[in-house]
Design a protein around this motif. Structure first.
Motif, PDB file in Angstrom:
ATOM      1  N   SER A   1      -1.235  -2.008   1.401  1.00  0.00           N
ATOM      2  CA  SER A   1      -0.015  -1.201   1.393  1.00  0.00           C
ATOM      3  C   SER A   1      -0.180   0.057   2.227  1.00  0.00           C
ATOM      4  O   SER A   1      -1.273   0.624   2.328  1.00  0.00           O
ATOM      5  CB  SER A   1       0.369  -0.808  -0.039  1.00  0.00           C
ATOM      6  OG  SER A   1      -0.625   0.043  -0.581  1.00  0.00           O
ATOM      7  N   ILE A   2       0.939   0.468   2.864  1.00  0.00           N
ATOM      8  CA  ILE A   2       1.023   1.722   3.629  1.00  0.00           C
ATOM      9  C   ILE A   2       2.314   2.410   3.217  1.00  0.00           C
ATOM     10  O   ILE A   2       3.399   1.820   3.284  1.00  0.00           O
ATOM     11  CB  ILE A   2       1.041   1.457   5.146  1.00  0.00           C
ATOM     12  CG1 ILE A   2      -0.236   0.737   5.585  1.00  0.00           C
ATOM     13  CG2 ILE A   2       1.207   2.754   5.924  1.00  0.00           C
ATOM     14  CD1 ILE A   2      -0.214   0.298   7.049  1.00  0.00           C
ATOM     15  N   ALA A   3       2.209   3.654   2.784  1.00  0.00           N
ATOM     16  CA  ALA A   3       3.385   4.421   2.371  1.00  0.00           C
ATOM     17  C   ALA A   3       4.009   5.108   3.585  1.00  0.00           C
ATOM     18  O   ALA A   3       3.308   5.645   4.439  1.00  0.00           O
ATOM     19  CB  ALA A   3       3.003   5.457   1.325  1.00  0.00           C
ATOM     20  N   ASN A   4       5.347   5.090   3.655  1.00  0.00           N
ATOM     21  CA  ASN A   4       6.117   5.748   4.720  1.00  0.00           C
ATOM     22  C   ASN A   4       6.964   6.855   4.098  1.00  0.00           C
ATOM     23  O   ASN A   4       7.551   6.662   3.036  1.00  0.00           O
ATOM     24  CB  ASN A   4       7.056   4.754   5.418  1.00  0.00           C
ATOM     25  CG  ASN A   4       6.317   3.726   6.259  1.00  0.00           C
ATOM     26  OD1 ASN A   4       6.831   3.271   7.257  1.00  0.00           O
ATOM     27  ND2 ASN A   4       5.126   3.336   5.833  1.00  0.00           N
ATOM     28  N   ASP A   5       7.059   7.997   4.800  1.00  0.00           N
ATOM     29  CA  ASP A   5       7.799   9.111   4.200  1.00  0.00           C
ATOM     30  C   ASP A   5       9.196   9.305   4.784  1.00  0.00           C
ATOM     31  O   ASP A   5       9.866  10.273   4.446  1.00  0.00           O
ATOM     32  CB  ASP A   5       7.001  10.412   4.305  1.00  0.00           C
ATOM     33  CG  ASP A   5       6.807  10.869   5.741  1.00  0.00           C
ATOM     34  OD1 ASP A   5       7.205  10.131   6.664  1.00  0.00           O
ATOM     35  OD2 ASP A   5       6.251  11.963   5.951  1.00  0.00           O
TER      36      ASP A   5
ATOM     37  N   ALA B   1       5.774   9.351   8.911  1.00  0.00           N
ATOM     38  CA  ALA B   1       4.328   9.499   8.800  1.00  0.00           C
ATOM     39  C   ALA B   1       3.827   8.424   7.846  1.00  0.00           C
ATOM     40  O   ALA B   1       4.468   8.121   6.841  1.00  0.00           O
ATOM     41  CB  ALA B   1       3.975  10.886   8.272  1.00  0.00           C
ATOM     42  N   PHE B   2       2.694   7.837   8.161  1.00  0.00           N
ATOM     43  CA  PHE B   2       2.158   6.728   7.386  1.00  0.00           C
ATOM     44  C   PHE B   2       0.914   7.181   6.626  1.00  0.00           C
ATOM     45  O   PHE B   2       0.119   7.984   7.136  1.00  0.00           O
ATOM     46  CB  PHE B   2       1.774   5.555   8.306  1.00  0.00           C
ATOM     47  CG  PHE B   2       2.867   5.140   9.245  1.00  0.00           C
ATOM     48  CD1 PHE B   2       4.173   5.020   8.804  1.00  0.00           C
ATOM     49  CD2 PHE B   2       2.596   4.879  10.576  1.00  0.00           C
ATOM     50  CE1 PHE B   2       5.187   4.638   9.664  1.00  0.00           C
ATOM     51  CE2 PHE B   2       3.598   4.499  11.446  1.00  0.00           C
ATOM     52  CZ  PHE B   2       4.892   4.380  10.987  1.00  0.00           C
ATOM     53  N   SER B   3       0.754   6.652   5.441  1.00  0.00           N
ATOM     54  CA  SER B   3      -0.473   6.911   4.708  1.00  0.00           C
ATOM     55  C   SER B   3      -1.646   6.243   5.422  1.00  0.00           C
ATOM     56  O   SER B   3      -1.470   5.262   6.149  1.00  0.00           O
ATOM     57  CB  SER B   3      -0.354   6.369   3.287  1.00  0.00           C
ATOM     58  OG  SER B   3      -0.133   4.969   3.312  1.00  0.00           O
ATOM     59  N   ASP B   4      -2.829   6.783   5.209  1.00  0.00           N
ATOM     60  CA  ASP B   4      -3.990   6.280   5.953  1.00  0.00           C
ATOM     61  C   ASP B   4      -4.923   5.411   5.126  1.00  0.00           C
ATOM     62  O   ASP B   4      -5.981   4.995   5.610  1.00  0.00           O
ATOM     63  CB  ASP B   4      -4.772   7.446   6.551  1.00  0.00           C
ATOM     64  CG  ASP B   4      -5.291   8.409   5.487  1.00  0.00           C
ATOM     65  OD1 ASP B   4      -5.170   8.103   4.284  1.00  0.00           O
ATOM     66  OD2 ASP B   4      -5.827   9.462   5.869  1.00  0.00           O
ATOM     67  N   GLY B   5      -4.546   5.126   3.897  1.00  0.00           N
ATOM     68  CA  GLY B   5      -5.382   4.257   3.083  1.00  0.00           C
ATOM     69  C   GLY B   5      -6.503   4.968   2.359  1.00  0.00           C
ATOM     70  O   GLY B   5      -7.130   4.392   1.467  1.00  0.00           O
ATOM     71  N   GLY B   6      -6.776   6.211   2.743  1.00  0.00           N
ATOM     72  CA  GLY B   6      -7.807   6.978   2.056  1.00  0.00           C
ATOM     73  C   GLY B   6      -9.159   6.276   2.055  1.00  0.00           C
ATOM     74  O   GLY B   6      -9.521   5.561   2.999  1.00  0.00           O
ATOM     75  N   PRO B   7      -9.926   6.452   0.979  1.00  0.00           N
ATOM     76  CA  PRO B   7     -11.251   5.811   0.906  1.00  0.00           C
ATOM     77  C   PRO B   7     -11.186   4.302   0.728  1.00  0.00           C
ATOM     78  O   PRO B   7     -12.205   3.628   0.783  1.00  0.00           O
ATOM     79  CB  PRO B   7     -11.887   6.488  -0.318  1.00  0.00           C
ATOM     80  CG  PRO B   7     -10.739   6.916  -1.154  1.00  0.00           C
ATOM     81  CD  PRO B   7      -9.658   7.291  -0.205  1.00  0.00           C
ATOM     82  N   TYR B   8      -9.974   3.761   0.517  1.00  0.00           N
ATOM     83  CA  TYR B   8      -9.817   2.326   0.310  1.00  0.00           C
ATOM     84  C   TYR B   8      -9.113   1.664   1.495  1.00  0.00           C
ATOM     85  O   TYR B   8      -8.473   0.631   1.354  1.00  0.00           O
ATOM     86  CB  TYR B   8      -9.022   2.071  -0.983  1.00  0.00           C
ATOM     87  CG  TYR B   8      -9.690   2.731  -2.165  1.00  0.00           C
ATOM     88  CD1 TYR B   8     -10.759   2.118  -2.798  1.00  0.00           C
ATOM     89  CD2 TYR B   8      -9.276   3.979  -2.608  1.00  0.00           C
ATOM     90  CE1 TYR B   8     -11.398   2.732  -3.872  1.00  0.00           C
ATOM     91  CE2 TYR B   8      -9.910   4.605  -3.678  1.00  0.00           C
ATOM     92  CZ  TYR B   8     -10.966   3.976  -4.298  1.00  0.00           C
ATOM     93  OH  TYR B   8     -11.601   4.584  -5.351  1.00  0.00           O
ATOM     94  N   ALA B   9      -9.261   2.287   2.658  1.00  0.00           N
ATOM     95  CA  ALA B   9      -8.554   1.797   3.842  1.00  0.00           C
ATOM     96  C   ALA B   9      -9.342   0.710   4.532  1.00  0.00           C
ATOM     97  O   ALA B   9     -10.574   0.723   4.564  1.00  0.00           O
ATOM     98  CB  ALA B   9      -8.299   2.945   4.810  1.00  0.00           C
ATOM     99  N   GLU B  10      -8.627  -0.228   5.098  1.00  0.00           N
ATOM    100  CA  GLU B  10      -9.227  -1.193   6.002  1.00  0.00           C
ATOM    101  C   GLU B  10      -8.906  -0.765   7.425  1.00  0.00           C
ATOM    102  O   GLU B  10      -8.390   0.333   7.664  1.00  0.00           O
ATOM    103  CB  GLU B  10      -8.728  -2.602   5.710  1.00  0.00           C
ATOM    104  CG  GLU B  10      -7.220  -2.756   5.821  1.00  0.00           C
ATOM    105  CD  GLU B  10      -6.789  -4.189   5.582  1.00  0.00           C
ATOM    106  OE1 GLU B  10      -5.711  -4.538   6.066  1.00  0.00           O
ATOM    107  OE2 GLU B  10      -7.521  -4.950   4.927  1.00  0.00           O
TER     108      GLU B  10
END
Length: 798
Positions: A702-706, A758-767
């Motif tokens: 998943s990627i969050a969009n604002d 702007a898109f979320s970057d997945g943080g520490p759980y990003a691929e």
């Protein structure tokens, strides 16, 4: 008696006379014939009184190619019956020889033997060599086709009937140059194009020149050729090789002279032949502009703020002039005002203003208020940014209004962002109208004025600019600019897999981003006819239906296909579960109370099953593809709508899972035996795979969009910018541009914000693609006992 016959005697005499006349006539006739056709002894000879001389040119520029315009030429003449006394020569343009005639067309230009009038352009000499300056005389051109005619005259004044001619190209090394000097007292200051003088300041402008075309001259010859002094043969003073200068002013200062209709250059002399004044190159090397209003002439008037265009031309010894573009000197009158944007600073001239500039204003949430920032930093989307600039007029300029030393200000910005992550899109409003704040105006000639400007930001990279304007509305040509970015990326808090009927989310929308408890744990969901283990998450049974599979195309559908041919129907049991997507904005971009549902405007997601490598199954009510944006929404029942957004902005996706009825109720072996008996072994294996794709391990990305478009959330759907950036505190975020059109402002353009999210970057759980990854496992409690965890049919594939 003797008788004489007188008649007979008369007849005899007559006959005798007739015979003599005939003889004479015959003799004369024969003499004439002999003179025409007779022997050589009677042929007359032509007497040659004088033979014309011949002329030869040697040691000259190469035929048809030419050389440097300053050239030493040699020639000589010969006369077979006398001597060559002198020569006459002329220089003309080269004519183009007609290939269809043997006549030399240059004869029309200069041939004294045939046309004595051509001597009008001749030059007499007794020399057999000379150093010529083959002046080009074609304006700024550096070369020209020429013909040198040389005619010898012998001791009897006879001209050579075939003049010696040399057709060549006269070449110059370069055009002359001019450089300018401003004379101030005893100082000589270099002055260049677009240099500035102060408003009301006098200008004594001088110019000098030089040319490369004097390279081949010795000093003594140069002093002879250069007609404008000074020059010393000993080399102590070397002339510039120029034959003088002429000048003109353009536009109103030049009397709006039209050079296509008249000679606009100065200085001038009266030409008796033309009956008019004509300009000439003279020894004029400076002009004085009093710039004080002492007269109405260009040299006495107070020069307006702006540009005075002076043109100066010269011609050198090669007959080459200055190129047209280099004849122009732009003199800027009135210095630009100065502008400085405060960057993390207080206003040093107005201590009553205690704000650090620039700053942004947040309207909602716990951090509502003013926050200082500096160039290069990021500010929250939808906040209002406020800048402050200092400006002043240059103290060297004469101030017309001695009661007002202030300046006015304008501002604008350039915004840019990637369109859907691809090419950059850029836009910019016009400069705002000139504006001043009375209490911040300068009170002395060297004082500083100040003013602020604000506007509401969208999700873009900004370059903000302010410039000051003086009393003549002259703008600062080098305005100050600060760059910054607006819009922090959102984050993914959690992805939950919950029972479609009874379970509720345990995540609070104020919790942190990328909660470890959500991503570190693999959620396992079960299907069962008789759920009995309270520690397990069971999906809600929705009912029975057909699973449509096509072994040939390896396709599966949970509803009847448009063309059911070649599809096999397998009775299935359908279950539902819910995916809860939790995301949040940056804390300073928190929506106002009552609008928490606007915090995440769209999602990108993809559900993958280990047993579905070709991505046959599409889950959820949105676009099950991580590269696409899902912005659909529902506002009714969260248990029946494919997508639902709750009051806190949590997105809920309902997912359907199908399992063959025979597998769930009779077990793996019975189900596979049924398939083999009905469809054969090979098709049974394919049907098994197609009807069990969802069981086993899987992931949700998943990627969050604002941001999103107007059809979904109008407050974050459209960004409007205006013809000026000095706008009210709240503006620009509505789908209807007419909301902002008033008498003093106008919407210049609009952008749907979905492409600029702007898109979320997945943080520490990003691929790799930046998505946050949540693992899960689907299992089935079989009525015959045991757990089916996905995989091949009993006995494996063979």
């Amino acid at each position: 008696m003797l008788r004489v016959d007188v008649g007979a005697i008369e007849g005899a005499l007559v006959n005798m006379l007739s015979r003599r006349q005939v003889s004479v006539t015959l003799f004369l006739g024969l003499l004439v014939i002999a003179s025409l056709f007779g022997c050589r002894a009677f042929e007359p000879e032509v007497v040659i009184v004088n033979r014309p001389p011949e002329t030869y040119i040697i040691g000259a520029p190469a035929e048809t190619s030419g050389g440097y315009f300053h050239y030493h030429v040699f020639w000589y003449g010969s006369d077979l019956d006398g001597a060559v006394e002198r020569f006459v020569w002329a220089l003309t343009d080269t004519s183009i020889q007609d290939d269809e005639t043997d006549d030399d067309e240059e004869d029309e230009n200069f041939d004294p033997a045939d046309n004595i009038s051509t001597l009008d352009i001749g030059n007499w000499t007794t020399r057999t060599d000379s150093v010529f300056d083959f002046q080009i005389g074609q304006g700024q051109n550096l070369s020209y086709d020429m013909t040198l005619h040389m005619v010898a005259i012998d001791d009897r004044g006879d001209f050579d009937r075939t003049p010696a001619r040399l057709r060549f190209v006269s070449n110059a090394l370069a055009n002359p140059e001019i450089f300018y000097i401003r004379l101030v007292g005893n100082d000589s200051i270099p002055f260049a194009d677009n240099d500035t003088i102060a408003f009301g300041d006098p200008l004594l402008l001088a110019w000098r020149g030089r040319t490369e075309n004097i390279r081949a001259y010795n000093t003594e010859l140069l002093c002879i050729r250069d007609t404008i002094p000074p020059c010393e043969p000993d080399g102590s003073v070397v002339p510039d090789g120029l034959f003088g200068f002429k000048w003109r002013l353009t536009g109103e200062l030049g009397g709006n002279c039209d050079q296509t209709q008249e000679d606009c250059w100065s200085p001038k002399l009266w030409d008796q032949v033309l009956g008019d004044s004509v300009s000439f190159f003279a020894d004029v090397t400076n002009l004085y502009f009093a710039n004080d209003g002492s007269s109405s002439s260009p040299f006495g008037r107070l020069l307006d703020s702006g540009t005075v265009q002076l043109m100066v031309n010269t011609i050198d010894m090669a007959g080459v002039e200055l190129p047209a573009l280099k004849q122009i000197l732009n003199i800027v009158v009135n210095y630009d005002p100065q502008t400085v944007l405060l960057d993390g600073e207080l206003d040093p001239f107005n201590p009553g203003d205690t704000n650090l500039y620039p700053y942004y204003e947040v309207y909602f949430g716990a951090e509502a208020g003013l926050h200082a920032f500096t160039s290069g930093e990021t500010v929250p989307d939808n906040s209002r940014v406020v800048f402050k600039a200092l400006g002043r007029d240059n103290p060297l300029d004469l101030r017309l209004n001695q009661d007002d030393y202030g300046v006015t200000f304008q501002g604008t910005f350039a915004a840019r962002q990637r369109f859907h992550g691809g090419n950059y899109f850029e836009f910019s409003p016009q400069y705002s109208d000139p504006h001043e704040t009375d209490e911040w105006q300068a009170t002395t000639a060297d004082g500083w004025s100040a003013d602020t400007l604000s506007f509401q930001v969208g999700p873009f990279d900004y370059a903000f600019t302010m410039r000051s304007l003086d009393e003549h509305l002259r703008r600062d040509g080098h305005p100050d600019t600060l760059s910054f970015t607006a819009n922090f990326p959102p984050c993914v808090q959690c992805i939950e897999l919950l029972d479609d009927a009874t379970e509720t989310s345990a995540i609070n929308w104020t919790d942190d981003c990328y909660l470890p408890a959500c991503f570190d744990v693999t959620d396992t969901m079960y299907v069962s006819f008789a759920p009995a283990d309270p520690s397990r998450h069971y999906m809600t049974q929705e009912g029975f239906g057909m699973i449509w599979v096509n072994p040939s195309t390896f396709d599966v559908k949970y509803t009847e296909p448009v063309d059911p041919t070649d599809y096999v129907q397998i009775l299935g049991v359908f279950y539902n579960f819910r995916m809860f997507f939790h995301g949040k904005e940056y804390v300073q971009e928190t929506p106002p109370v009552g609008h928490e549902d606007e915090r995440i405007m769209a999602w990108q997601y993809q559900v993958d099953y280990a047993n579905d490598p070709t991505f046959i199954i599409k889950d959820g009510g949105g676009i099950d593809d991580i590269t696409s944006v899902t912005s659909n929404f529902a506002t009714s029942d969260p248990l029946t709508e494919p997508i639902f957004i709750d009051s806190h902005g949590v997105w809920v996706f309902r997912v359907m899972v199908a399992i063959p009825h025979a597998l769930l109720t009779q077990g793996e072996q019975a189900y596979f035996s049924f398939l083999e008996n009905s469809y054969g072994h090979d098709n049974a294996v394919k049907i098994w795979q197609l009807t069990t794709l969802q069981f086993g391990p899987g992931t949700i990305r998943s990627i969050a969009n604002d941001q999103s478009i107007c059809e979904w959330r109008s407050q974050k759907g459209m960004y409007h910018w205006f013809d000026g950036v000095r706008t009210p505190p709240l503006h620009g975020r509505s789908c209807d541009a007419n909301n902002y059109n008033t008498a003093d402002q106008r919407v210049e353009g609009s952008l749907p914000l979905d492409p600029f999210a702007a898109f979320s970057d997945g943080g520490p759980y990003a691929e790799e693609n930046g998505a946050a990854v949540k693992p899960f496992f689907f299992k089935a409690e079989l009525s015959t006992g045991g757990i089916y965890e996905g995989g091949p049919p009993p006995g494996g594939l063979r």
